[in-house]
Scaffold this motif. Structure first.
Motif, PDB file in Angstrom:
ATOM      1  N   SER A 387       0.809  -1.218   0.000  1.00 45.68           N
ATOM      2  CA  SER A 387       0.000   0.000   0.000  1.00 45.68           C
ATOM      3  C   SER A 387       0.838   1.262   0.000  1.00 45.68           C
ATOM      4  N   MET A 388       2.114   1.137  -0.365  1.00 42.69           N
ATOM      5  CA  MET A 388       3.009   2.300  -0.347  1.00 42.69           C
ATOM      6  C   MET A 388       2.607   3.281  -1.435  1.00 42.69           C
ATOM      7  N   PRO A 389       2.403   4.540  -1.105  1.00 43.70           N
ATOM      8  CA  PRO A 389       2.079   5.518  -2.151  1.00 43.70           C
ATOM      9  C   PRO A 389       3.277   5.764  -3.046  1.00 43.70           C
ATOM     10  N   LEU A 390       2.963   6.264  -4.238  1.00 40.53           N
ATOM     11  CA  LEU A 390       4.034   6.487  -5.202  1.00 40.53           C
ATOM     12  C   LEU A 390       4.982   7.556  -4.730  1.00 40.53           C
ATOM     13  N   GLY A 391       4.510   8.513  -3.991  1.00 40.91           N
ATOM     14  CA  GLY A 391       5.368   9.591  -3.544  1.00 40.91           C
ATOM     15  C   GLY A 391       6.188   9.262  -2.336  1.00 40.91           C
ATOM     16  N   SER A 401       6.151   9.893   3.547  1.00 40.23           N
ATOM     17  CA  SER A 401       5.554  11.215   3.527  1.00 40.23           C
ATOM     18  C   SER A 401       4.105  11.156   3.978  1.00 40.23           C
ATOM     19  N   ARG A 402       3.546   9.945   4.080  1.00 38.62           N
ATOM     20  CA  ARG A 402       2.181   9.783   4.555  1.00 38.62           C
ATOM     21  C   ARG A 402       2.072   8.402   5.181  1.00 38.62           C
ATOM     22  N   PHE A 403       1.552   8.351   6.417  1.00 33.37           N
ATOM     23  CA  PHE A 403       1.455   7.090   7.127  1.00 33.37           C
ATOM     24  C   PHE A 403      -0.016   6.799   7.433  1.00 33.37           C
ATOM     25  N   GLU A 404      -0.326   5.542   7.510  1.00 28.23           N
ATOM     26  CA  GLU A 404      -1.645   5.111   7.967  1.00 28.23           C
ATOM     27  C   GLU A 404      -1.492   4.624   9.401  1.00 28.23           C
ATOM     28  N   ILE A 405      -2.146   5.309  10.309  1.00 28.67           N
ATOM     29  CA  ILE A 405      -2.044   4.991  11.734  1.00 28.67           C
ATOM     30  C   ILE A 405      -3.410   4.534  12.214  1.00 28.67           C
ATOM     31  N   ARG A 406      -3.473   3.342  12.754  1.00 25.75           N
ATOM     32  CA  ARG A 406      -4.725   2.786  13.259  1.00 25.75           C
ATOM     33  C   ARG A 406      -4.543   2.374  14.710  1.00 25.75           C
ATOM     34  N   PHE A 407      -5.631   2.506  15.465  1.00 21.78           N
ATOM     35  CA  PHE A 407      -5.623   2.137  16.873  1.00 21.78           C
ATOM     36  C   PHE A 407      -6.419   0.852  17.048  1.00 21.78           C
ATOM     37  N   VAL A 408      -5.797  -0.128  17.661  1.00 22.08           N
ATOM     38  CA  VAL A 408      -6.419  -1.432  17.902  1.00 22.08           C
ATOM     39  C   VAL A 408      -6.398  -1.676  19.403  1.00 22.08           C
ATOM     40  N   ASP A 409      -7.398  -2.407  19.866  1.00 24.73           N
ATOM     41  CA  ASP A 409      -7.487  -2.721  21.297  1.00 24.73           C
ATOM     42  C   ASP A 409      -7.475  -1.426  22.105  1.00 24.73           C
ATOM     43  N   ASP A 488       5.118  15.031  10.238  1.00 26.10           N
ATOM     44  CA  ASP A 488       4.094  16.074  10.300  1.00 26.10           C
ATOM     45  C   ASP A 488       2.691  15.478  10.374  1.00 26.10           C
ATOM     46  N   TYR A 489       2.576  14.172  10.352  1.00 31.60           N
ATOM     47  CA  TYR A 489       1.268  13.517  10.339  1.00 31.60           C
ATOM     48  C   TYR A 489       1.026  12.844  11.685  1.00 31.60           C
ATOM     49  N   TYR A 490      -0.196  12.913  12.158  1.00 30.04           N
ATOM     50  CA  TYR A 490      -0.502  12.268  13.420  1.00 30.04           C
ATOM     51  C   TYR A 490      -1.956  11.836  13.446  1.00 30.04           C
ATOM     52  N   GLU A 491      -2.255  10.915  14.339  1.00 25.43           N
ATOM     53  CA  GLU A 491      -3.616  10.456  14.595  1.00 25.43           C
ATOM     54  C   GLU A 491      -3.829  10.482  16.105  1.00 25.43           C
ATOM     55  N   GLU A 492      -5.097  10.630  16.505  1.00 24.75           N
ATOM     56  CA  GLU A 492      -5.429  10.731  17.921  1.00 24.75           C
ATOM     57  C   GLU A 492      -6.559   9.771  18.254  1.00 24.75           C
ATOM     58  N   TYR A 493      -6.562   9.359  19.506  1.00 25.26           N
ATOM     59  CA  TYR A 493      -7.680   8.616  20.061  1.00 25.26           C
ATOM     60  C   TYR A 493      -7.875   9.099  21.493  1.00 25.26           C
ATOM     61  N   SER A 494      -9.146   9.292  21.895  1.00 21.98           N
ATOM     62  CA  SER A 494      -9.440   9.882  23.197  1.00 21.98           C
ATOM     63  C   SER A 494     -10.411   9.009  23.972  1.00 21.98           C
ATOM     64  N   GLY A 495     -10.309   9.098  25.276  1.00 20.33           N
ATOM     65  CA  GLY A 495     -11.236   8.439  26.182  1.00 20.33           C
ATOM     66  C   GLY A 495     -11.249   9.159  27.515  1.00 20.33           C
ATOM     67  N   TYR A 496     -12.376   9.170  28.181  1.00 22.03           N
ATOM     68  CA  TYR A 496     -12.520   9.899  29.440  1.00 22.03           C
ATOM     69  C   TYR A 496     -12.182   8.981  30.613  1.00 22.03           C
ATOM     70  N   VAL A 497     -11.506   9.568  31.604  1.00 24.26           N
ATOM     71  CA  VAL A 497     -11.157   8.852  32.836  1.00 24.26           C
ATOM     72  C   VAL A 497     -11.840   9.550  33.994  1.00 24.26           C
ATOM     73  N   PHE A 498     -12.611   8.789  34.772  1.00 26.05           N
ATOM     74  CA  PHE A 498     -13.293   9.303  35.958  1.00 26.05           C
ATOM     75  C   PHE A 498     -12.617   8.743  37.195  1.00 26.05           C
ATOM     76  N   VAL A 499     -12.380   9.614  38.174  1.00 24.64           N
ATOM     77  CA  VAL A 499     -11.762   9.212  39.444  1.00 24.64           C
ATOM     78  C   VAL A 499     -12.700   9.625  40.572  1.00 24.64           C
ATOM     79  N   ARG A 500     -13.207   8.644  41.276  1.00 21.06           N
ATOM     80  CA  ARG A 500     -14.125   8.916  42.385  1.00 21.06           C
ATOM     81  C   ARG A 500     -13.341   9.108  43.669  1.00 21.06           C
ATOM     82  N   ASP A 501     -13.993   9.705  44.668  1.00 16.30           N
ATOM     83  CA  ASP A 501     -13.369   9.913  45.966  1.00 16.30           C
ATOM     84  C   ASP A 501     -13.099   8.570  46.639  1.00 16.30           C
TER      85      ASP A 501
END
Length: 1681
Positions: A387-391, A401-409, A488-501
């Motif tokens: 899947s390498m691009p021509l450039g 110059s361009r990456f595919e970044i995937r998040f698993v698990d 210069d390329y990045y990917e993000e994944y987010s999740g909320y963390v709750f902390v109780r007393d």
């Protein structure tokens, strides 16, 4: 009473001062001292009886008690000196202080006795201190015998209140009463702490220090009165005290400076002040280098304690021991470096420098990219994967110059409890997988980058990123984002963390406060802030307790006695320079909560000092203090502070802030704060005991509701200054009100376990910290917090809900004043997934911007804009309502359409002409019909008759990027009186004025879309469109919504691809799709209805539009829009050039060729082998090659060595030898699957011959190098001594190797053999000249073979060498010097040696000298000279010697004028006279033997020749006595030259020493002869001489040599007074014939002559007169018959 000035500036730095056992020791010490107060009181009473006048002293003078307090302070001061300096030093100081105390008295007898008594007490204290050093028991016994009293007060670490200073008034103001007066304390102290042997002794040192300080802080020993004394007593005391005061004032200033310098120095030594986490001052930077180069990373780290730096490669620690030659890690003076030697491709990686100390860890990253030269890149790495691009290519951040970044698990929403360990993790898959390049893993909490600390740990295994909260706290709650960065390329994944007393220790106690921070830290003051907890335990929180702990200890001290409700609190009483941490506890009716997480350490320092110390960290604490206090000079009373204001006011305290005064002298200042009730002038001092150091102060104990004014005074050792201007009246109460409750709580479905809650901000809210949200299952009555860390904004997703349950929600706001009341409960909502994946609203929001597009008599066409929120699913249609407006009164709404319309334009029929209407529109989706829009403005239904077109409509922006966007619109419904000719697009910045509209296009556009470029990133724009026809430009469309020019993260573009079968396709990918999202393709922004040209396929988040047969009909702009997203779209333009490129690429893929990185080439290897090679860009494992020569295939064998490397794509063939039959054409044929290629090389004619000769030469060279051989051929160089050195560099030498030198085929014998250690052979030729020209050859030989090298030094080569030799000789020439001779003046210079090729010229006063008999030049040995005979004044001037080496001239100059000429000329005259005298003096030329032995009775006849002008006088001496002729002896002197001595018959009496003395006016000379007469019987001897029968000469007399004679004469005649002028020549007799001198004689004379300065030999060519006369005398004798 306040501290003495030296105590206020002295800080105790001993770490034992903070020992946990210190408090008990101090308490015991104070109790024992307190019991002695009665004894001290009796002493004080007796002292007071000494003088009645001093019991009524005025405020301007010292009281008896003041003097007593001074002696008291002196004793206590001696105590500390004894405890620190071990005895004797303290006694001396105590005596000195007691004497000064006596100086302040008025010669009162009682005062003297009292002073003596206190001196006795001081001695007792000295003994006490000695006992204290030996143990606590002896110390206690010694304390009972002392007269010392210590004030009964609780132990405090901070200094006591400052005492006012005694003012020394002048005589004209001596009767004036002064309000503030203190005694002047002076002294010196040498304190050494931290060097005792045991911890127990350090505790005792600290106890003594604290006790002494409390003693000095006692205020009972000083009294102030205003009773005037008699004039006589006051004058008498003023006279005595002023004398002491002048000295004390001068000493005070010196002491202050010493203490400040010592204090500043030791501040740096106290590590507690500097404890802070590491920080990078200079971070390592990335490098891109070539292979085999070295690289060095540098970084500079600050922190205390000094951080330890570890280097990592791809998160693996670098082990220097494993690779000692590869890595060098250095750390010097805070500068750290990592050096990597001889980098190769495997060193390409990400490097990390990690700095760690007890305060935390920080890392800095840098990348290293090692490049290979062209032709050496590993092609298999470049094309790993399909899947390498021509450039694809190498970038500064890695390969792709361009990456595919995937998040698993992925990690999901996490729930934890305080104190627990929580971990978040996610597997990251990056394509393509570049082993040598690793991603940057970054974690964010609520958008803020997280750095590793003791609370947070991060790990990256190469595949999985994880974050661990080692001890979770509510501060850790928030939205966590994992960002994976590749260049210069990045990917993000987010999740909320709750902390109780955590579970409360006391049931019903509130939760712990959170986010404790230190604000506005200063010298002794800091403001602590925190956030209130969400859980109050079921009872309202009554307030908070603030605790502090000094860094390095475990003892917590509560800062406030009563709980405070305001979430900020000023903590005072800090010790300057110490570091503290803080925590907060909440309290309610049930009890006290668990403490919060501690704050970051903060140092009690001036902010400027803190910044300076952080930027320049110093060395660690050494444990030793040496302070020498000097008595200062008179100080300056500080002026009033400025800019006093109340910066915070609550019902518990008021915080004041001010600026230091401009007039304050050169010493530190402190402050007293005063208050009064507004409207009165009853000022009261607030800080009566402790003057503050910081320009901040918190005033407590104020009556709530009352108004107060405040002012501040400055003080120092010189006194207390004037007060500042008072503040305005301040009412004690909370200025910051508790916020009101939020409103309009609206829950919305999100997922099957979460709900989105929105609300509106409370009115008049100030300084909001955030909001707390609570949820409750309907009917349960139990509320649970949804968040434990206040959230900002008015929207929050509540997680962890039960699917199918109905919940209600409520919200309250938080600021520093407290928590608001709860909002009203929301409407119940059932927890289940919303349509479209949980967007904000289920139904669309209202459309807006309704406008009329066309109007006729009975109908109107409306247009509007799409709702901003579509509700998570596609809008299915719109519903339009209208109503009549009669005289401004609107009627009833009526439906315009029953069936939903899909377009955003609709014609409403059956309207009344000239009637005014209002309209509203509602949007609908699967969730239902949304809220209708607001009523439009009134429109009149009438026939439009204007000639220009109506406004375009449905203007939308798509494909928004950082510098461009695409604008789409639809044509006007009303076209005017003629067809539309085009469109104009206008734009402006959103905030710009209306006159800033500008047209994007100059000519009308025929199409209904436009790509607008040249936008500024981050700037908001609006657009509009106008249509034009023959009549003109019509009304503009509605303005678009503001659009910000930015490329959103994750934006993707349409990519054109040609597969291996040559199929051309457009591909678009979207990762933001909802379940109902679709890909919509269009051409020229019109829907594609004809599928005969394209096949469109969508699968998952990817869509492909494949061309069936790309041709001219397919030219245009192809765009793709993803529905149900936030405007995800992209486009690609296919024009003629792009079409040709794609068709060519398609043909290449259908009929592929193997791409070549290089064509077939040939090269000669080291052994003379011939290598044919080519390199393909990429080869698979099945690739093969055929080798063809002259159309015939050749195969691998003895002659041909063939190789194909699929990994590198390298194909090569090697031939051992190139023969004549190998001339022809060589072809390499490649086949890789269905791809083929070939490359040919023609080797015929001269090309083949040249290659064959080169191969033969290389083969011979290789064989030559198997034995000893020359690396560098024979060459020459000229040494600094102007000698010629022949040298060559050799290799492959062994012990048996011999070297032989030849010149012109004749062997040169070398004295010593060369050891070849340095690989260089040399032959040194001294004084190189023409005779050394020729052909030189050097031969190496041993049993392995031989090699030779030849150097021809003839003709041009010889000339070049001689030019260099001459140049070196010319450079070696010394400066010209002047020397006088008997003939004239000589100018000369020395060179290393002289050769004829070096041309010499002389210039006199810039004129070339013509040489004559008087002025001549020459070279004698190494001396080049110019002789000026018989000099005249015309010879004065500047002389220049020019040496020409064949290329360049070199000059040496001397000035022969003035004194130099006069001295040289005078010396010449003297030498000339000396030469004449030497020539004409009387002398014996020869003829007399040294010894004559003769028999008795024989005749003795001796003769010699003398010479002199005038003729000398001749006399004889016998045995040193005068001797004349007699009968036996005849003495003759004939012709003025001939001298004879005759004895007819000798006897033994004639034996003795005879001397011939010749004398004239120029000198005298004596010649001695010894005559020995022997008496022998019967023996006849023959005496040889002039008369052989008469005498025998046994020994010939030696004539004095010319050199000896000259040496003697030099002692008599030559006394030069100029160092350079040396007499060496004599003027010969004009009648004398100069003897011929051989070259050998000349050289011997040159060697015999020496310079007087001892530097070099002086060559002379002057004949010696003695020698000449001797020869002349011999000739005269020979002429006689």
């Amino acid at each position: 009473m306040s501290l003495p000035f030296y105590q206020r500036h002295h800080e105790h730095y001993d770490r034992a001062y903070r020992h946990k056992a210190l408090q008990s020791t101090v308490s015991q010490y104070q109790k024992e001292a307190k019991s002695k107060s009665a004894v001290y009181a009796q002493g004080s009473t007796a002292y007071s009886r000494g003088s009645a006048a001093y019991r009524h002293a005025s405020a301007a003078d010292f009281s008896l008690d003041s003097s007593a307090a001074y002696s008291h302070g002196s004793s206590a001061y001696d105590l500390e000196s004894a405890a620190y300096s071990y005895g004797s030093t303290a006694y001396d100081h105590s005596a000195a202080q007691s004497k000064r105390s006596a100086a302040y008295s008025l010669d009162s007898e009682s005062l003297s006795k009292s002073s003596a008594a206190y001196r006795h007490g001081s001695e007792s204290i000295n003994k006490l201190a000695a006992a204290y050093r030996l143990g606590s028991e002896a110390y206690s016994l010694g304390l009972k015998d002392s007269n010392l009293m210590i004030e009964d007060q609780s132990y405090k670490m901070s200094p006591k209140a400052k005492r006012a200073k005694h003012n020394l008034v002048s005589e004209d103001k001596e009767n004036k009463a002064i309000d503030y007066s203190v005694p002047i304390f002076t002294g010196r102290e040498v304190s050494i702490s931290g060097i005792t042997d045991t911890e127990e002794e350090r505790i005792k040192e600290s106890a003594a220090y604290v006790a002494k300080r409390n003693l000095f802080a006692t205020g009972e020993g000083v009294s102030v009165s205003k009773v005037a004394k008699s004039t006589s007593e006051e004058q008498h005391r003023e006279k005595k005290s002023r004398k002491v005061a002048i000295r004390e004032s001068a000493e005070r200033v010196a002491l202050k400076k010493t203490l400040e310098d010592t204090q500043a120095f030791h501040k740096k030594l106290n590590q507690d002040k500097l404890l802070h986490a590491p920080e990078f001052i200079i971070e390592p930077r990335s490098h891109t280098i070539w292979e085999k180069q070295n690289v060095k990373f540098h970084c500079s780290v600050a922190g205390w304690p000094a951080p330890r730096v570890t280097w990592y490669k791809n998160n693996v620690p670098i082990d220097v021991q494993t690779h000692p030659d590869k890595y060098i890690i250095e750390s010097r003076y805070g500068l750290h470096s990592l050096e990597i030697s001889t980098c190769d491709f495997d060193d390409t990686a990400q490097y990390r420098a990690s700095a760690m100390n007890v305060k935390g860890e920080i890392s800095a990253y840098a990348s290293l990219v090692v490049k290979r030269y062209k032709g050496e890149i590993d092609a298999s790495l470049l094309y790993a994967g399909t899947s390498m691009p021509l450039g694809f290519g190498v970038t500064p951040h890695g390969y792709a110059s361009r990456f595919e970044i995937r998040f698993v698990d992925k990690f999901d929403v996490a729930f934890g409890r305080e104190g627990e360990t929580m971990s978040l993790g996610c597997t990251v898959v990056i394509s393509p997988d570049i082993k040598r390049f690793k991603p940057d893993i970054e974690w964010y909490r609520n958008g803020v980058l997280i750095t590793p600390s003791k609370w947070v740990q991060m790990h990256w295994s190469g595949e999985r990123a994880s974050l661990t909260l080692t001890h979770a706290n509510k501060e850790d709650e928030g939205l966590y984002t994992l960002r994976v960065v590749m260049g210069d390329y990045y990917e993000e994944y987010s999740g909320y963390v709750f902390v109780r007393d955590a579970d409360a220790e006391i049931p019903g106690a509130p939760g712990a406060p959170l986010d404790v921070q230190c604000l506005d830290a200063n010298k002794d003051y800091v403001i602590v802030s925190w956030k209130q907890p969400a859980v109050d335990g079921g009872n309202p929180i009554l307030g908070y307790f603030i605790d502090r702990c000094e860094v390095g200890t475990t003892h917590w001290t509560q800062c406030n006695e009563t709980p405070v409700k305001f979430a900020r609190f000023p903590v005072t009483g800090l010790i300057e320079g110490r570091s503290y941490i803080f925590r907060v506890r909440a309290v309610n009716k049930a009890g006290i909560s668990l403490p919060s997480r501690v704050s970051e350490p903060v140092a009690a320092l001036d902010p400027a000092d803190r910044a300076r110390l952080r930027s320049h960290p110093s060395a660690p604490w050494t444990g030793q203090i040496i302070v020498t206090e000097e008595e200062p000079a008179e100080g300056v009373v500080p002026g009033p502070p400025t800019d006093l204001q109340v910066i915070e006011a609550t019902k518990n305290y008021v915080v004041l802030s001010w600026k230091p005064p401009g007039q304050r002298g050169h010493e530190g200042i402190m402050y007293f704060v005063e208050k009064c009730v507004a409207g009165t002038e009853d000022w009261q001092r607030v800080n009566t005991e402790i003057p503050v150091k910081s320009p901040r102060f918190a005033v407590f104990d104020l009556a709530e509701g009352k108004s107060y004014c405040f002012r501040v005074r400055c003080c120092n050792s010189a006194g207390i200054g004037e007060p500042s201007e008072a503040t305005e009246a301040t009412v004690v109460g909370d200025k910051l009100d508790i916020p009101k409750a939020p409103g309009r709580i609206m829950p919305t479905r999100n997922t099957d376990t979460s709900v989105v809650v929105t609300w509106t901000e409370p009115p008049d809210a100030k300084e909001l910290v955030g909001y707390y949200i609570e949820s409750s299952v309907v009917g349960s009555g139990r509320w649970e917090p949804c968040n434990n860390n206040p959230v900002k904004g008015t929207r929050f997703i509540c997680h962890g809900l039960i699917n199918g349950e109905k919940y209600i929600f409520r919200v309250r706001a938080v600021n520093a004043a407290g928590l608001s009341e709860f909002s009203q409960d929301s409407e119940p909502i059932e927890v289940q997934a919303a349509i479209g994946g949980g967007l904000l609203h289920a139904a669309p929001s209202p459309p807006y911007d309704i406008m009329v597009l066309e109007s006729v008599r009975d109908s109107m066409v409306l247009g509007w804009k799409q709702p901003k929120v579509i509700g998570g699913t596609e809008i299915t249609g719109y519903y339009v309502n209208y109503r009549e407006v009669v005289d401004g009164v609107p009627g009833k709404w009526m439906e315009a359409n029953i069936k939903a319309i899909s377009e955003r334009a609709y014609r409403i029929q059956n309207l009344k002409e000239n009637m005014v209407y209002q309209f509203q529109v509602a949007a609908a989706n699967l969730a239902g019909v949304g809220t209708p829009s607001l009523p439009s403005q009134p429109f009149k239904c009438e026939e439009w008759t204007i000639a220009v077109p109506g406004p375009p409509h449905d203007v939308t922006c798509t494909e928004v990027r950082k510098d461009s966007l695409v604008l789409l619109w639809k044509e006007p419904v009303y076209t005017g009186r003629s067809p539309i000719a085009g469109y104009y697009v206008d734009m402006k910045e959103t905030e710009a004025k209306e006159e800033r509209w500008r047209s994007v296009n100059e000519k009308p556009l025929q199409k209904k879309f436009l790509k607008i470029g040249g936008l500024k990133q981050g700037v908001s724009y609006v657009f509009r469109v106008r249509a034009t026809n023959q009549a003109g430009v019509g009304k503009p469309s509605n303005v678009t919504d503001p659009v910000v020019a930015e490329t959103r993260p994750g934006t993707k573009e349409v990519v054109v691809d040609v597969d291996d079968n040559g199929v051309i396709s457009l591909n678009f990918e979207c990762d933001q799709m909802s379940p109902n999202s679709k890909f919509v393709w269009s051409k020229n922004y019109e829907p594609i209805e004809d599928d005969s040209r394209l096949n469109i396929d969508a699968k998952g988040g990817k869509s492909k539009a494949t061309f069936k047969d790309l041709g001219e009909d397919d030219l245009g702009v192809y765009s793709c829009v993803v529905t149900d997203t936030d405007g995800v779209s992209s486009s690609h333009t296919i024009d003629e050039e792009e079409m040709k490129r794609l068709l060519a690429l398609s043909h290449e893929r259908k009929f592929p060729t193997v791409p070549l990185a290089s064509e077939l080439a040939v090269e000669i290897l080291e052994k003379g082998e011939v290598r044919f090679w080519l390199q393909a860009e990429k080869l698979s494992g099945n690739a093969k090659a055929n080798f063809v020569f002259n159309d015939k295939e050749i195969f691998n064998g003895e002659k041909y060595k063939m190789k194909v490397d699929q990994k590198t794509g390298l194909v090569e063939m090697i031939m051992d030898k190139l023969e004549d039959k190998d001339e022809g054409t060589y072809t390499f044929q490649l086949q890789d699957g269905k791809a083929t290629n070939q490359s040919s090389l023609v080797l015929i004619g001269d090309v083949f011959k040249k290659l064959q000769d080169e191969a033969d030469f290389q083969r011979k060279e290789w064989h030559r190098k198997q034995g000893p051989h020359f690396v560098d051929k024979l060459g020459w160089e000229v040494t600094d001594d102007c000698n010629v050195m022949l040298k060559c560099k050799v290799a492959n030498i062994k012990k048996e190797t011999h070297i032989v030198w030849y010149k012109d085929d004749r062997e040169i014998m070398v004295d010593e053999e060369h050891d070849f250690k340095d690989g260089v052979c040399t032959l040194l030729i001294s004084e190189f000249s023409k005779k050394d020209a020729g052909t030189y050859e050097v031969i190496l030989k041993d049993d392995r073979g031989k090699d030779s090298s030849e150097l021809k030094l003839k003709d041009t080569a010889f000339a070049d060498l001689m030019n260099e030799v001459c140049r070196r000789i010319a450079l070696s020439a010394t400066d010209l010097k002047i020397r006088s001779t008997a003939e004239g003046i000589r100018l000369y210079s020395y060179v290393t040696y002289y050769v004829e090729d070096l041309r010499v010229g002389w210039v006199h006063n810039d004129t070339q000298i013509r040489f004559t008999d008087r002025v001549k030049t020459g070279v004698t040995g190494e001396q080049i000279w110019l002789q000026i005979n018989e000099p005249t004044p015309q010879d004065k001037g500047k002389y220049t010697m020019e040496l020409f080496d064949g290329k360049t001239g070199h000059k040496k100059t001397v000035d022969l004028s003035g004194q130099a000429f006069d001295e040289a000329f005078a010396e010449f005259q003297r030498l000339k006279q000396a030469a004449i005298a030497e020539k004409n003096r009387a002398r014996v030329l020869g003829g007399l033997p040294d010894v004559v032995t003769i028999q008795e009775g024989k005749a003795l006849n001796l003769s010699c020749t003398v010479w002199g002008d005038p003729t000398p006088e001749v006399s004889w001496l016998k045995n040193e006595k005068s001797f004349v002729s007699d009968a036996n002896c005849t003495l003759k002197f004939e012709s003025g030259k001939k001298v004879s001595f005759t004895i007819s018959a000798v006897s033994t009496l004639d034996s003795g020493k005879y001397s011939l003395v010749v004398k004239n006016k120029y000198g005298t000379e004596t010649s001695d002869v010894t005559v020995i007469v022997i008496s022998v019987s019967g023996l006849t001897d023959t005496v040889q001489g002039h008369d052989q029968n008469n005498l025998t000469v046994s020994k010939k007399k030696k004539t004095m040599t010319a050199s000896k004679r000259k040496e003697v004469e030099k002692k008599d005649f030559i006394k030069p007074h100029v160092e350079e002028i040396i007499a060496t020549e004599e003027t010969p007799d004009p009648n004398e014939i100069p003897p011929a001198e051989t070259e050998k004689d000349t050289k011997s004379k040159q060697q015999a002559a020496e310079m007087t300065d001892g530097k070099a030999a002086v060559a002379e060519m002057v004949p010696q007169p003695t020698e000449s006369l001797d020869k002349q005398g011999k000739k005269l004798l020979e002429k006689k018959p």
